[in-house]
Design an enzyme around this catalytic site. Structure first.
Site, PDB file in Angstrom:
ATOM      1  N   LEU A 515      10.722  -0.924  70.517  1.00 53.90           N
ATOM      2  CA  LEU A 515       9.317  -1.274  70.711  1.00 53.90           C
ATOM      3  C   LEU A 515       9.003  -2.639  70.138  1.00 53.90           C
ATOM      4  CD1 LEU A 515       7.693   2.131  69.724  1.00 53.90           C
ATOM      5  CD2 LEU A 515       7.876   1.189  72.016  1.00 53.90           C
ATOM      6  N   GLY A 518      10.243  -5.935  63.292  1.00 56.89           N
ATOM      7  CA  GLY A 518       9.337  -6.366  62.232  1.00 56.89           C
ATOM      8  C   GLY A 518      10.086  -6.900  61.044  1.00 56.89           C
ATOM      9  N   GLY A 519       9.323  -7.390  60.115  1.00 62.71           N
ATOM     10  CA  GLY A 519       9.932  -7.918  58.909  1.00 62.71           C
ATOM     11  C   GLY A 519      10.696  -6.861  58.142  1.00 62.71           C
ATOM     12  N   PHE A 520      10.315  -5.625  58.307  1.00 65.18           N
ATOM     13  CA  PHE A 520      10.986  -4.567  57.571  1.00 65.18           C
ATOM     14  C   PHE A 520      12.017  -3.836  58.417  1.00 65.18           C
ATOM     15  CE2 PHE A 520       6.815  -4.824  55.395  1.00 65.18           C
ATOM     16  CZ  PHE A 520       7.278  -5.212  54.160  1.00 65.18           C
ATOM     17  N   GLY A 521      12.166  -4.276  59.666  1.00 60.45           N
ATOM     18  CA  GLY A 521      13.155  -3.644  60.518  1.00 60.45           C
ATOM     19  C   GLY A 521      12.597  -3.339  61.890  1.00 60.45           C
ATOM     20  N   VAL A 523      11.626  -1.219  65.424  1.00 60.52           N
ATOM     21  CA  VAL A 523      10.934   0.034  65.719  1.00 60.52           C
ATOM     22  C   VAL A 523      11.381   0.530  67.091  1.00 60.52           C
ATOM     23  CG1 VAL A 523       8.703   1.162  65.898  1.00 60.52           C
ATOM     24  CG2 VAL A 523       8.965  -0.862  64.490  1.00 60.52           C
ATOM     25  N   LYS A 537      10.847   3.771  62.679  1.00 61.29           N
ATOM     26  CA  LYS A 537      11.019   2.464  62.052  1.00 61.29           C
ATOM     27  C   LYS A 537      12.288   2.522  61.222  1.00 61.29           C
ATOM     28  CE  LYS A 537       8.491  -1.154  59.909  1.00 61.29           C
ATOM     29  NZ  LYS A 537       7.819  -1.832  60.974  1.00 61.29           N
ATOM     30  N   ASP A 634       0.044  -7.151  55.270  1.00 63.14           N
ATOM     31  CA  ASP A 634       0.490  -7.715  56.544  1.00 63.14           C
ATOM     32  C   ASP A 634      -0.388  -7.201  57.674  1.00 63.14           C
ATOM     33  OD1 ASP A 634       1.939  -9.293  58.217  1.00 63.14           O
ATOM     34  OD2 ASP A 634       3.663  -7.959  58.366  1.00 63.14           O
TER      35      ASP A 634
END
Ligand SMILES: *[C@@H]1O[C@H](CO)[C@@H](O)[C@H](O)[C@H]1NC(C)=O
Ligand SMILES: *[C@@H]1O[C@H](CO)[C@@H](O)[C@H](O)[C@H]1NC(C)=O
Ligand SMILES: *[C@@H]1O[C@H](CO)[C@@H](O)[C@H](O)[C@H]1NC(C)=O
Ligand SMILES: *[C@@H]1O[C@H](CO)[C@@H](O)[C@H](O)[C@H]1NC(C)=O
Ligand SMILES: *[C@@H]1O[C@H](CO)[C@@H](O)[C@H](O)[C@H]1NC(C)=O
Ligand SMILES: *[C@@H]1O[C@H](CO)[C@@H](O)[C@H](O)[C@H]1NC(C)=O
Ligand SMILES: *[C@@H]1O[C@H](CO)[C@@H](O)[C@H](O)[C@H]1NC(C)=O
Ligand SMILES: *[C@@H]1O[C@H](CO)[C@@H](O)[C@H](O)[C@H]1NC(C)=O
Length: 835
Positions: A515, A518-521, A523, A537, A634
């Site tokens: 999808l 993101g900065g954290f991984g 999705v 996520k 964020d």
């Protein structure tokens, strides 16, 4: 006067002799010949280990010069002591000399008219000081002594070891001396380039039962626990070790901690860190030519002061980490349930009337395996026996607990606590016993603290095994809609998903299921075996957190429930994989609507206004109502998802917590966030607070209204960004020109909506004010959006980040390292363009 000989610079044997026969003559010696000036001259200890000289700490120190001591042979210079930390020399002509008049070391400015720093004048000794010598000892101690006084070589007129800065060197004493009135503690530097007195302190508080504290300003954030003959009560693992030996001295005259290195050729120091709440033991690694971190304190959340409040024990390996002691219950069960433990626990049954009218109405329960509670208000007798101690405690109505002072052998001495017992940690091995006063009716209850923990999930995760056999979910207590108000014994309600089910659901994390990134991984969309659609996520592995901390955070976040927040369904932890499973939002994110020519027409003014209000309420909940005070850090259009009814739901909240950011106002090394949404103070200095979220919210409001991106928007003739454009239109009285052209010909232009739209723009501008204090809180924002209770809104001032170039330059100039660690421009849940 020719009796001062030239100081032999750069020679190992370092002292200045003033061969005079009386102080009277010494008084006449002014100005003194400088020991060293700041022109690159240094003093070196006899064995060449340490060097004393003037230094300039770093690029942003404005060329300020400080007199300091460092290891001479270590290429990565680490200054271990600074003389004039709060009074820097601003030019290069300053020098260090001995003021013979009041027998002290002084740093004088280049024109000799100003004394920048002076060591304290030394008490007049009973014998005549005949010749003063300043010497840098092999230990790194700069001393001033009487050359002719051979009676006690350890007695100095003055020594730098008595005035530590941020570093505890081997042989230095940390603690107090009741004769001299000194209390030696460490204070951090203000920043890596600024040695002036910083916020973080470590020292020994003057109290009956000595223990070390760490403070930030006046607030305690860590306590070592009282000394118990072997070490600190809060660090039972500190035992004999191959690197250093340590001692605690506690007598009438002195109380101090000291360590020595076992192998003198090793280099290891203890430093109070200026940025993180840490005291760190560093060791020089010859092979890698770098300073390595050997240990740091606090080690975990349970080391933070009073995490669990009164009468509760803290154990990081458990979940939740806090538990009321037997015979006590949480003071505020709701808060406790929300993992907000600081209010602590209270007695289940009150203590009997005191002094008691009858006998045997009260007694003591023994608890074991503990870090002893805060001993600030405790009383000590080092010779009493435990039996005498018990009687002493019973005789005083304010006494709540007692135990042995020294745990060596069978134990000896008596420590007595008055008032609430705060800040106890539980150890699986080691730890001390304490006897807590209880009414007789409670005495039968177990003698030992056994943490009857809600084991299921924790056990499974800690063990890491057995997970697969537990079926599709493991529910400790299935918490679904409707029963959120019931309070059970268990605290874990977070379903665990098995990895292989997730792999199946997402077609092995296939690109077609992705999808966004993101900065954290990344999705992924997933469809579980039962048909449920989820968004998975997959967290990047650098969260820097242990499994338990991760779990604790996820459990906390899963408790945040609000209709404007995306619901966390569960998580998956297996091996290195950490994933969060959310409900799936078919309409995906807000940016795919407002920035898209076609789809933006689906959002008429009414829907946009509802979306703005929904986001505001979700954010308010995070900031205030959830009691966890989550700062999103964020917030942006791609992190707002839309459900089937186009109601907004904020996603990615709490991730900053998972990734090791502190909660509440703070300063962070890791700037997460997105250009164009970051508040000035956050982008430039990493300072975040609820007000930096308010800034991002303001941007979002302007974007929703205008359909234009905060970044990438340029006004034709000027380099104005969206804020600048909105500000200009506002000032020119043309605020409504800001509105998305997709709204033209829609009901939005109907006159009744205009005041509402103007109010939104007004609120948005107030949210993006340059200074955090000028921005409203989310609670105020919600009121403003709702009509401001009929009151007029304050006029906005010029906002922050007015021109697009500003934030960018600012970030690159003042914190280029932060830019690197920032997440990339487009983050989680962002649709790849054109889909
Ligand atoms: C040291 O002596 C000078 C005069 O020689 C005086 O001005 C100064 O205050 C004294 N400093 C201290 C710390 O006593
Ligand atoms: C000497 O230098 C100090 C600090 O640099 C300054 O404050 C003072 O005014 C100077 N005095 C004279 C006489 O130049
Ligand atoms: C001098 O002594 C006082 C009180 O003991 C202390 O606060 C101060 O830091 C000392 N000054 C220096 C330069 O060592
Ligand atoms: C002090 O020491 C110097 C040289 O070290 C010596 O010449 C002088 O006689 C000594 N004075 C006394 C009073 O001992
Ligand atoms: C001390 O450390 C040095 C350098 O690491 C090593 O060469 C030496 O053998 C050590 N000495 C002892 C007694 O362990
Ligand atoms: C403080 O801690 C951080 C993170 O561990 C480290 O990068 C920094 O160098 C430390 N500062 C000092 C003065 O040791
Ligand atoms: C400490 O206890 C001992 C033994 O009970 C007693 O003799 C002594 O007076 C006590 N000291 C203080 C200061 O109370
Ligand atoms: C009980 O202990 C407190 C604190 O040490 C003290 O102030 C108080 O006088 C004691 N009361 C009695 C009756 O000894």
């Amino acid at each position: 006067m020719g009796f001062l000989f030239q100081f032999p610079f750069a020679v190992f044997h370092v002292f200045l002799l003033l061969p005079c026969s009386s102080t009277a003559v010494l008084d006449a010696v002014t100005p003194t010949q400088p020991l060293i000036d700041s022109d690159g001259q240094t003093l070196v200890s006899k064995d060449g280990t340490f060097e004393l000289g003037f230094f300039t700490p770093g690029p942003s120190s404005n060329g300020n010069r400080y007199l300091g001591i460092w290891y001479r042979n270590i290429p990565v210079r680490r200054v271990v002591w600074v003389a004039n930390r709060d009074t820097p020399a601003t030019d290069s002509g300053s020098s260090l000399s001995i003021d013979t008049g009041n027998r002290s070391l002084v740093i004088v400015s280049s024109n000799k008219s100003a004394t920048l720093w002076s060591s304290n004048a030394t008490a007049s000794s009973n014998h005549l000081v005949t010749s003063l010598v300043a010497e840098l000892l092999n230990t790194g101690n700069l001393v001033l002594r009487d050359q002719n006084d051979t009676s006690n070589s350890e007695e100095f007129l003055w020594q730098s070891f008595d005035y530590p800065c941020d570093t505890l060197l081997p042989g230095m004493k940390l603690g107090w001396d009741s004769k001299s009135g000194l209390n030696r503690g460490l204070t951090s530097w203000k920043s890596p380039d600024d040695p002036s007195t910083g916020d973080f302190r470590w020292g020994i508080q003057v109290q009956n039962n000595p223990e070390e504290f760490m403070w930030k300003g006046s607030e305690r954030f860590h306590r070592s626990g009282p000394w118990n003959g072997l070490g600190r009560s809060g660090a039972p693992e500190l035992r004999d070790n191959p690197v250093f030996s340590y001692k605690f001295v506690w007598n009438e005259d002195e109380v101090y901690y000291q360590y020595e290195l076992k192998n003198k050729s090793l280099i290891s120091i203890v430093v109070m860190n200026q940025t993180s709440y840490l005291r760190q033991r560093l060791a020089w690694n010859e092979a890698s030519q770098s300073w390595g971190l050997y240990a740091s304190v606090p080690r975990d959340r349970c080391d933070n002061y009073a995490t669990c409040g009164a009468y509760a024990t803290c154990m990081v390996s458990e979940s939740p980490i806090c538990e009321c002691m037997k015979g006590f219950k949480s003071k505020s069960p709701e808060m406790w349930e929300m993992a907000e433990w600081s209010q602590g626990c209270v007695r289940e049954k009150p203590l009997p009337e005191c002094p008691p009218r009858q006998k045997n109405v009260e007694g003591f329960v023994r608890y074991n395996g503990l870090k002893l509670p805060d001993a600030t208000h405790s009383w000590v007798n080092k010779t009493m026996s435990l039996g005498e101690c018990r009687n002493k405690c019973l005789q005083n109505c304010s006494c709540t607990a007692y135990t042995s002072t020294d745990i060596r052998g069978a134990g000896s001495g008596c420590s007595i606590w008055h008032g609430d017992l705060i800040d106890m940690k539980m150890f699986s091995t080691g730890g001390q016993e304490i006897y807590i006063r209880m009414p007789a009716s409670e005495l039968e209850r177990g003698n030992k603290v056994t943490r009857s923990r809600v084991g299921a999930i924790v056990g499974a995760i800690v063990g890491g095994l057995g997970l697969l056999s537990l079926g599709y979910f493991i529910y400790f207590r299935v918490k679904q809609q409707g029963d959120s108000n019931t309070r059970g014994k268990g605290d874990l309600e977070l379903p665990l998903f098995e990895l292989h089910k997730i792999v199946d659901a997402t077609a092995n994390f296939s690109d077609s299921n992705k999808l966004g990134e993101g900065g954290f991984g990344p999705v992924y969309k997933g469809v579980m075996a039962d048909g449920q659609e989820v968004a998975v996520k997959r967290l990047s592995s650098d969260s820097g957190q242990g499994l338990k901390e991760f779990k604790t955070e996820v459990i906390l976040i899963s408790k945040l429930q609000h209709r404007n927040l995306v619901k966390l369904l569960g998580c998956c932890i297996q091996g290195d994989e950490k994933m969060l499973v959310y409900e799936y939002m078919p309409h995906r994110s807000l940016d795919s609507f407002i920035f898209d020519k076609g789809r933006s027409r689906l959002l008429d003014w009414g829907k946009r206004f509802d979306i703005i209000c929904g986001i505001a309420r979700g954010l308010l909940y995070l900031h205030q109502d959830s009691r966890l005070r989550i700062i999103h850090r964020d917030l942006k259009a791609s992190n707002v998802l839309l459900d089937r009814e186009l109601k907004p739901k904020i996603s990615d909240f709490g991730l900053a917590r998972i990734f090791g950011g502190e909660n509440g106002e703070g300063n962070t090394k890791r700037v997460v966030g997105t250009y164009g949404y970051m508040a000035p103070e956050y982008a430039a200095d990493g300072l975040f607070s609820v007000k930096s979220d308010v800034f991002s919210f303001g941007i979002l409001v302007l974007e929703i209204i205008s359909g234009k991106k905060s970044r990438g928007f340029y006004h034709r003739d000027e380099s104005l960004n969206l804020i600048g454009y909105a500000w200009r239109m506002w000032n020119e009285g043309k605020a409504l020109e800001l509105m998305d052209s997709a709204l033209d010909n829609q009901d939005s232009s109907s006159t009744e909506n205009l005041p509402q739209a103007i109010r939104c723009i007004h609120t948005g501008l107030l949210c993006v004010q340059h200074y955090a204090e000028d921005r409203p809180s989310m609670a105020t924002v919600v009121v403003m959006l709702g009509g401001g209770d009929g009151r007029a809104l304050p006029p906005p001032k010029e906002p922050g980040f007015f021109k697009d170039k500003e934030p960018f330059n600012m970030m690159v100039d003042s914190s280029s390292s932060k830019v690197e660690s920032s997440s990339t421009n487009e983050l989680s849940f962002t649709l790849p363009q054109g889909r």
